[in-house]
Design an enzyme around this catalytic site. Structure first.
Site, PDB file in Angstrom:
ATOM      1  N   MET A 282      54.924 -54.430  73.294  1.00  0.00           N
ATOM      2  CA  MET A 282      54.896 -54.167  74.571  1.00  0.00           C
ATOM      3  C   MET A 282      54.552 -55.306  75.374  1.00  0.00           C
ATOM      4  O   MET A 282      54.937 -56.383  74.890  1.00  0.00           O
ATOM      5  CB  MET A 282      53.521 -53.247  74.961  1.00  0.00           C
ATOM      6  CG  MET A 282      53.918 -52.043  74.422  1.00  0.00           C
ATOM      7  SD  MET A 282      52.262 -50.854  75.278  1.00  0.00           S
ATOM      8  CE  MET A 282      51.091 -50.835  73.910  1.00  0.00           C
ATOM      9  N   PRO A 283      54.868 -55.487  76.741  1.00  0.00           N
ATOM     10  CA  PRO A 283      54.640 -54.216  77.870  1.00  0.00           C
ATOM     11  C   PRO A 283      56.083 -53.506  77.828  1.00  0.00           C
ATOM     12  O   PRO A 283      57.178 -54.082  77.588  1.00  0.00           O
ATOM     13  CB  PRO A 283      54.513 -54.991  79.085  1.00  0.00           C
ATOM     14  CG  PRO A 283      54.390 -56.318  78.799  1.00  0.00           C
ATOM     15  CD  PRO A 283      54.771 -56.666  77.575  1.00  0.00           C
ATOM     16  N   ILE A 284      55.923 -52.177  77.900  1.00  0.00           N
ATOM     17  CA  ILE A 284      57.201 -51.398  78.091  1.00  0.00           C
ATOM     18  C   ILE A 284      57.300 -50.788  79.553  1.00  0.00           C
ATOM     19  O   ILE A 284      56.229 -50.182  79.891  1.00  0.00           O
ATOM     20  CB  ILE A 284      57.125 -50.048  77.085  1.00  0.00           C
ATOM     21  CG1 ILE A 284      57.460 -50.798  75.834  1.00  0.00           C
ATOM     22  CG2 ILE A 284      58.211 -49.225  77.409  1.00  0.00           C
ATOM     23  CD1 ILE A 284      57.348 -49.804  74.435  1.00  0.00           C
TER      24      ILE A 284
END
Lengths: 69, 69, 69, 69, 69, 69
Positions: free
Chosen positions: F1-3
């Site tokens: 992540m981040p996504i």
């Protein structure tokens, strides 16, 4: 729009969330030439057991690497 | 990619989350012929008051059935 | 639930979509011990210009690698 | 389908969640002419530090207005 | 907020989309006691090969039922 | 992540998509102090009849304003 959903691991401080939301809003409004007022950001947090790469959490992967796998 | 978001009711154990993430990663990489390293899974949990079928939660539906409706 | 949204790059065949949906449904129902009838899968496709890793699409990244960067 | 994900700020009561889910299910099934049984609703709650308009949370915006900005 | 993402099968008319968006906005604002101006709705359409129940599309399921399975 | 999933109205050029993805990746990695390689961005486009504020599309709202409502 744009409406932006940011998936992040739990653990960021309120200050970090404020900073990333302001920075992303600036980046979007400048690069898409739209007013900041049209940009909405949703942060969705996930616990460490709720994010997997190649079927493993970060800690599962670290444990495997420790075992030399 | 693929990036997979799994919405589930709260209450699964860490072990169940590990098992489903590993099984889904295997299923995706084998059926789409892509490396497991490209498969990311996000689990998003919802409380029992946050999932509705036909406008009812599971417990609302059970209560109606008990009343014979 | 579970409700599963699978984000994938455009270009998979109908047969591949059928295969991955069936495999993921089996993986989820077996590992979470829930009926297949409760498992819903949504596939959301993205064009090649709609998925970025480190700010680059796959083809941007390939072009940079060709230039030896 | 339809599958509906409702992003809301934390703080609604269970009763409010029940009411909005029932009202939205009715609105969808009547306007799309589909059975309520096909309508699923997921509620995803966000804390006050997880929703931004123009890069600001509600309280950041209120603080700026107090300062006359 | 609220921000509402409605996943629907392709094929609804513009008029149906207008009608469901207006009806859901009314349902949400009345039941959550918030201004309609705060309600945003995103419609995300999915092709018939992009929605699965129990691992099957609607037409796969119909074909199985025809074969008496 | 981040996504990060960015919902946007259809119509942006490929160049605009490249620019916003690069700018958002930089903003996120700098403000959250994470490697750009961990940042994934999905763009999901919506047609003009698939985004509503207060139950109206942009063109419905413009038509009402023309009629002085």
């Amino acid at each position: 729009m744009p409406i932006i959903e940011m998936h992040m691991l739990e653990g960021r401080t309120v200050e970090q969330k404020h900073r990333v939301a302001a920075a992303v809003t600036k980046a979007v409004s400048e690069s898409l030439n739209c007013s900041p007022e049209t940009v909405r950001i949703l942060i969705t947090e996930h616990g460490s057991e709720e994010f997997y790469v190649a079927g493993l959490t970060k800690s599962q992967r670290a444990a495997l690497q420790e075992q030399g796998q």
